[in-house]
Design an enzyme around this catalytic site. Structure first.
Site, PDB file in Angstrom:
ATOM      1  CG  ASN A   9       4.603   3.423  -8.084  1.00 37.80           C
ATOM      2  OD1 ASN A   9       5.852   2.947  -8.904  1.00 37.80           O
ATOM      3  ND2 ASN A   9       4.319   3.383  -6.814  1.00 37.80           N
ATOM      4  CE  LYS A  11       2.386  -0.732  -7.455  1.00 37.62           C
ATOM      5  NZ  LYS A  11       1.506  -1.048  -6.647  1.00 37.62           N
ATOM      6  CG  HIS A  93       4.742   2.706  -2.957  1.00 37.44           C
ATOM      7  ND1 HIS A  93       4.383   1.602  -3.084  1.00 37.44           N
ATOM      8  CD2 HIS A  93       3.856   3.303  -3.411  1.00 37.44           C
ATOM      9  CE1 HIS A  93       3.465   1.043  -3.347  1.00 37.44           C
ATOM     10  NE2 HIS A  93       2.534   2.367  -3.781  1.00 37.44           N
ATOM     11  CD  GLU A  95       3.680  -2.088  -4.022  1.00 38.61           C
ATOM     12  OE1 GLU A  95       4.875  -0.908  -5.334  1.00 38.61           O
ATOM     13  OE2 GLU A  95       2.474  -2.595  -4.203  1.00 38.61           O
ATOM     14  CD  GLU A 164       0.258   5.095  -2.896  1.00 35.33           C
ATOM     15  OE1 GLU A 164      -0.065   5.888  -4.200  1.00 35.33           O
ATOM     16  OE2 GLU A 164       0.822   4.536  -2.868  1.00 35.33           O
ATOM     17  N   GLY A 170      -3.475  -1.535  -5.241  1.00 32.29           N
ATOM     18  CA  GLY A 170      -3.211  -3.206  -6.120  1.00 32.29           C
ATOM     19  C   GLY A 170      -4.086  -4.320  -6.096  1.00 32.29           C
ATOM     20  CB  SER A 208      -7.808  -0.078  -7.051  1.00 32.67           C
ATOM     21  OG  SER A 208      -6.540  -0.799  -6.486  1.00 32.67           O
TER      22      SER A 208
HETATM   23  C1  PEP Z   1       0.408   3.199  -6.296  1.00 32.28           C
HETATM   24  O1  PEP Z   1       1.277   1.315  -6.650  1.00 32.28           O
HETATM   25  O2  PEP Z   1       1.208   3.101  -5.507  1.00 32.28           O
HETATM   26  C2  PEP Z   1      -0.967   2.179  -6.319  1.00 32.28           C
HETATM   27  C3  PEP Z   1      -1.772   3.444  -6.186  1.00 32.28           C
HETATM   28  O3  PEP Z   1      -1.166   1.461  -7.068  1.00 32.28           O
HETATM   29  P1  PEP Z   1      -2.681   0.719  -7.354  1.00 32.28           P
HETATM   30  O4  PEP Z   1      -3.255   2.222  -8.025  1.00 32.28           O
HETATM   31  O5  PEP Z   1      -2.330  -0.094  -8.637  1.00 32.28           O
HETATM   32  O6  PEP Z   1      -3.409   0.644  -6.086  1.00 32.28           O
END
Ligand code: PEP
Length: 246
Positions: A9, A11, A93, A95, A164, A170, A208
């Site tokens: 992803n 973003k 997601h 976000e 998630e 992040g 992460s």
């Molecule tokens: C994400 O944006 O779905 C995500 C898991 O980001 P990160 O791996 O940077 O935590």
């Protein structure tokens, strides 16, 4: 065992120059025991489709509209994503849930229209830190998934679910393999009550995931891949995670 799936992803990170370097490296990767996909910002889908056509790497979008084409300024219809060769679309997601006020029902409606146009929705669920600390993790993820199950009916077997934990996205904090497995097992049990195909559905972990923690996460019985943000922007890291999935 399901063949693992790793989805990057990106973003709102990308540039045409950076994309071409990253995609060339992914295209050339050989001998992986997992499938790869990238979800760039919508604007780059044409470039990404051209760069990946004929390769083993799939692509998708980070979101879609819950509506068919029409007067919805700024939105992108699922049918348009299909036209650009997308296999996947991420819906819900965190976000988008937190910054754009997306409700559980809107997320489910997006998954429904994605399926109707031949896309595979990757539906994200996950709890915030305060919800985890309040002991609400199970209730939150089950509530989020139950709306999707109710909206899709037996077609829920065609989706991918990404767990998630919001506090791990992040932040550099990762759910331990045991924490992630516990929630994945819960989600699979919930799916099993709705579809006989639950055992063969992909459940991805996101938050992460990095080269140094991927192997332990991906070794869990109910974790069938990853949804990867930051580490998907560097070919070396994304491919190191892919090798950890062997
Ligand atoms: C994400 O944006 O779905 C995500 C898991 O980001 P990160 O791996 O940077 O935590």
């Amino acid at each position: 065992m399901l063949r693992p799936l790793l989805v990057g992803n990106w973003k709102m990170n990308a540039s045409r120059e950076a994309n071409s370097t990253l995609l060339a490296a992914l295209r050339e990767a050989r001998g992986l025991a997992c499938d790869l996909a990238v979800c760039p910002p919508t604007l780059f889908l044409g470039d990404v489709a051209a760069a990946l056509l004929g390769s083993d790497v799939a692509w998708g979008a980070q979101d879609c509209s819950a509506h068919e084409p029409g007067a919805y300024t700024g939105e992108t219809a699922a049918v348009m994503l299909k036209e650009f060769g997308c296999r996947y679309v991420i819906t819900g997601h965190s976000e988008r849930r937190t910054m754009h006020g997306e409700t559980d029902q809107l997320v489910a409606d997006k998954a429904k229209i994605a399926l109707a146009h031949g896309l595979i929705p990757i539906v994200c669920v996950g709890e915030t830190l305060s919800e985890r600390e309040a002991g609400q993790t199970h209730a939150v993820v089950m509530r989020q998934l139950s709306v999707v199950i109710h909206t899709l009916g037996h077609c829920v077997s065609q989706i991918i679910v990404a767990y998630e934990p919001v506090w791990a996205i992040g932040t550099g904090l990762t759910a331990t393999p045991e924490q992630a497995q516990e929630v994945h097992a819960l989600l699979r049990t919930q799916l099993a009550a709705a579809t006989a195909a639950a055992a063969s559905m992909h459940l991805l972990y996101g938050g992460s995931m990095k080269p140094d923690n991927a192997a332990a996460l991906l070794a869990q019985p109910d974790i069938n891949g990853g949804l990867i943000g930051g580490a998907a922007l560097k070919a070396a890291d994304f491919l190191a995670i892919a090798r950890a999935a062997q």
